[in-house]
Design a protein around this motif. Structure first.
Motif, mmCIF file in Angstrom:
data_model
loop_
_atom_site.group_PDB
_atom_site.id
_atom_site.type_symbol
_atom_site.label_atom_id
_atom_site.label_comp_id
_atom_site.label_asym_id
_atom_site.label_seq_id
_atom_site.Cartn_x
_atom_site.Cartn_y
_atom_site.Cartn_z
ATOM 1 N N UNK A 118 0.929 -1.570 -0.312
ATOM 2 C CA UNK A 118 0.239 -0.090 -0.294
ATOM 3 C C UNK A 118 0.928 1.292 -0.373
ATOM 4 N N UNK A 119 2.451 1.098 0.561
ATOM 5 C CA UNK A 119 2.793 1.935 0.950
ATOM 6 C C UNK A 119 3.872 2.576 -0.569
ATOM 7 N N UNK A 120 3.749 1.724 -1.179
ATOM 8 C CA UNK A 120 4.518 2.069 -2.461
ATOM 9 C C UNK A 120 4.079 2.900 -2.822
ATOM 10 N N UNK A 121 5.409 3.172 -4.449
ATOM 11 C CA UNK A 121 5.372 4.599 -5.232
ATOM 12 C C UNK A 121 4.071 4.106 -6.430
ATOM 13 N N UNK A 122 3.265 2.590 -6.260
ATOM 14 C CA UNK A 122 2.706 2.298 -8.132
ATOM 15 C C UNK A 122 1.616 2.771 -7.075
ATOM 16 N N UNK A 123 0.659 3.444 -8.615
ATOM 17 C CA UNK A 123 -0.268 3.770 -8.971
ATOM 18 C C UNK A 123 -1.353 5.021 -8.315
ATOM 19 N N UNK A 124 -0.067 5.257 -6.893
ATOM 20 C CA UNK A 124 -1.360 6.067 -6.537
ATOM 21 C C UNK A 124 -0.557 7.181 -5.311
ATOM 22 N N UNK A 125 -0.364 7.988 -5.490
ATOM 23 C CA UNK A 125 0.308 9.628 -4.248
ATOM 24 C C UNK A 125 0.407 8.654 -3.083
ATOM 25 N N UNK A 126 1.466 9.461 -2.299
ATOM 26 C CA UNK A 126 1.270 9.411 -0.578
ATOM 27 C C UNK A 126 0.166 10.033 -0.110
ATOM 28 N N UNK A 127 -0.299 10.679 -0.280
ATOM 29 C CA UNK A 127 -1.444 11.644 -0.529
ATOM 30 C C UNK A 127 -2.874 11.229 -0.716
ATOM 31 N N UNK A 128 -2.824 10.363 -1.838
ATOM 32 C CA UNK A 128 -4.589 9.659 -1.968
ATOM 33 C C UNK A 128 -3.694 8.544 -1.297
ATOM 34 N N UNK A 129 -2.950 8.383 -0.868
ATOM 35 C CA UNK A 129 -3.808 6.660 -0.375
ATOM 36 C C UNK A 129 -3.988 7.380 1.145
ATOM 37 N N UNK A 130 -2.936 8.142 1.693
ATOM 38 C CA UNK A 130 -4.012 8.286 3.600
ATOM 39 C C UNK A 130 -5.035 8.765 3.352
ATOM 40 N N UNK A 131 -5.549 9.290 2.065
ATOM 41 C CA UNK A 131 -7.093 9.328 2.431
ATOM 42 C C UNK A 131 -7.929 8.091 2.071
ATOM 43 N N UNK A 132 -7.631 7.645 2.024
ATOM 44 C CA UNK A 132 -8.380 6.017 1.637
ATOM 45 C C UNK A 132 -8.457 5.649 2.498
ATOM 46 N N UNK A 133 -7.670 5.851 4.072
ATOM 47 C CA UNK A 133 -7.414 5.404 5.334
ATOM 48 C C UNK A 133 -8.992 5.716 6.474
ATOM 49 N N UNK A 134 -9.872 4.619 6.495
ATOM 50 C CA UNK A 134 -11.183 5.391 6.616
ATOM 51 C C UNK A 134 -11.593 4.437 8.200
ATOM 52 N N UNK A 135 -10.880 5.057 9.242
ATOM 53 C CA UNK A 135 -11.239 4.403 10.464
ATOM 54 C C UNK A 135 -12.361 4.763 11.103
ATOM 55 N N UNK A 136 -12.936 3.583 12.113
ATOM 56 C CA UNK A 136 -14.060 4.044 13.145
ATOM 57 C C UNK A 136 -13.706 3.899 14.848
ATOM 58 N N UNK A 137 -14.272 4.457 15.411
ATOM 59 C CA UNK A 137 -13.492 4.033 16.777
ATOM 60 C C UNK A 137 -13.543 3.604 17.885
ATOM 61 N N UNK A 138 -12.102 3.826 17.822
ATOM 62 C CA UNK A 138 -11.527 2.702 19.160
ATOM 63 C C UNK A 138 -10.829 1.167 17.780
ATOM 64 N N UNK A 139 -10.908 1.243 16.295
ATOM 65 C CA UNK A 139 -10.043 0.264 15.651
ATOM 66 C C UNK A 139 -8.144 0.598 15.693
ATOM 67 N N UNK A 140 -7.970 -0.725 16.174
ATOM 68 C CA UNK A 140 -6.524 -0.282 16.091
ATOM 69 C C UNK A 140 -6.015 -0.299 14.681
ATOM 70 N N UNK A 141 -4.880 0.037 13.810
ATOM 71 C CA UNK A 141 -4.506 -0.582 12.214
ATOM 72 C C UNK A 141 -3.027 -1.083 12.687
ATOM 73 N N UNK A 142 -3.036 -1.522 11.957
ATOM 74 C CA UNK A 142 -1.185 -2.161 11.683
ATOM 75 C C UNK A 142 -0.827 -2.458 9.874
ATOM 76 N N UNK A 143 0.181 -1.483 10.041
ATOM 77 C CA UNK A 143 0.736 -0.451 8.789
ATOM 78 C C UNK A 143 2.005 -1.316 7.806
#
Length: 234
Positions: A118-143
């Protein structure tokens, strides 16, 4: 944390292109002594396979938020078996293992995973990838991420919405070793299986400085058993 060499001006190959490259020649290897049982069985199974050997695995939508196919090659299996540097596909497969463990325990809704590429430089910019991250309250993310690429996200507060970053002292692989991918898998396992995940994390992973050989072998065995199961059903 994993780190792979890339050049920002070059388009990285797609996974299908990488698969084609990997399948171009057979790999000759010797099974080392002391290899865990399932891993030894898996290495024995793929030792004399055709160069085009490939396992296609469907990744359910719920794992990464989109459905895709994952490919595991003979090279991936050999690298896991010989404790060599592993790639994003190997880590993604272990995330699949953890996800279904969480489903079985009925706590998968507390965690979200982001695939390593997801964080490689293929297909979209870093800004576009950040905008796709949509978390619900209390969720924990592993990247699982590549250090150089992810640094951009840490310094771009306009997109990260004033995230309060905290540096955690985690178990570190031996210097000059290629165990970073195995450490990532083991740390993810420890995090999602700990009853008090955030407390464990903010205590610098319980003060653990490194993982033992048995602890690394445990995730390698889970990985190998999963591959064996997938091979028996295809």
């Amino acid at each position: 944390m994993t780190q792979e060499k890339s050049h920002p001006s070059q388009k990285l190959p797609s996974q299908n292109e990488v698969v084609s490259i990997k399948a171009s020649a057979p790999i000759l290897f010797k099974i080392p002594s002391g290899v865990p049982r399932f891993l030894k069985c898996l290495l024995t199974t793929v030792k004399y396979v055709e160069p085009s050997f490939m396992i296609k695995i469907t990744m359910d939508f719920e794992i990464f938020g989109h459905e895709n196919d994952l490919y595991i090659s003979q090279e991936d299996i050999v690298h896991v078996g010989l404790m060599e540097e592993i790639g994003a596909s190997c880590v993604s497969l272990y995330i699949r293992i953890l996800y279904f463990q969480l489903v079985k325990r009925e706590i998968s809704h507390f965690f979200r995973f982001v695939e390593p590429i997801w964080l490689s430089n293929v297909g979209s910019t870093e800004e576009e990838r950040v905008e796709r991250v949509d978390s619900n309250p209390g969720q924990m993310w592993l990247l699982p991420y590549h250090k150089g690429v992810f640094q951009h996200l840490r310094t771009n507060n306009a997109k990260t919405k004033e995230v309060a970053w905290r540096t955690v002292k985690c178990p570190r692989q031996p210097l000059q070793s290629l165990q970073c991918g195995f450490y990532v898998m083991r740390m993810m396992k420890d995090f999602v299986t700990n009853e008090f995940s955030m407390r464990w994390l903010t205590s610098n992973c319980g003060g653990k400085n490194y993982y033992t050989k048995d602890e690394i072998n445990e995730v390698r065995e889970e990985w190998a058993q999963c591959v064996m199961d997938l091979m028996s059903t295809t």
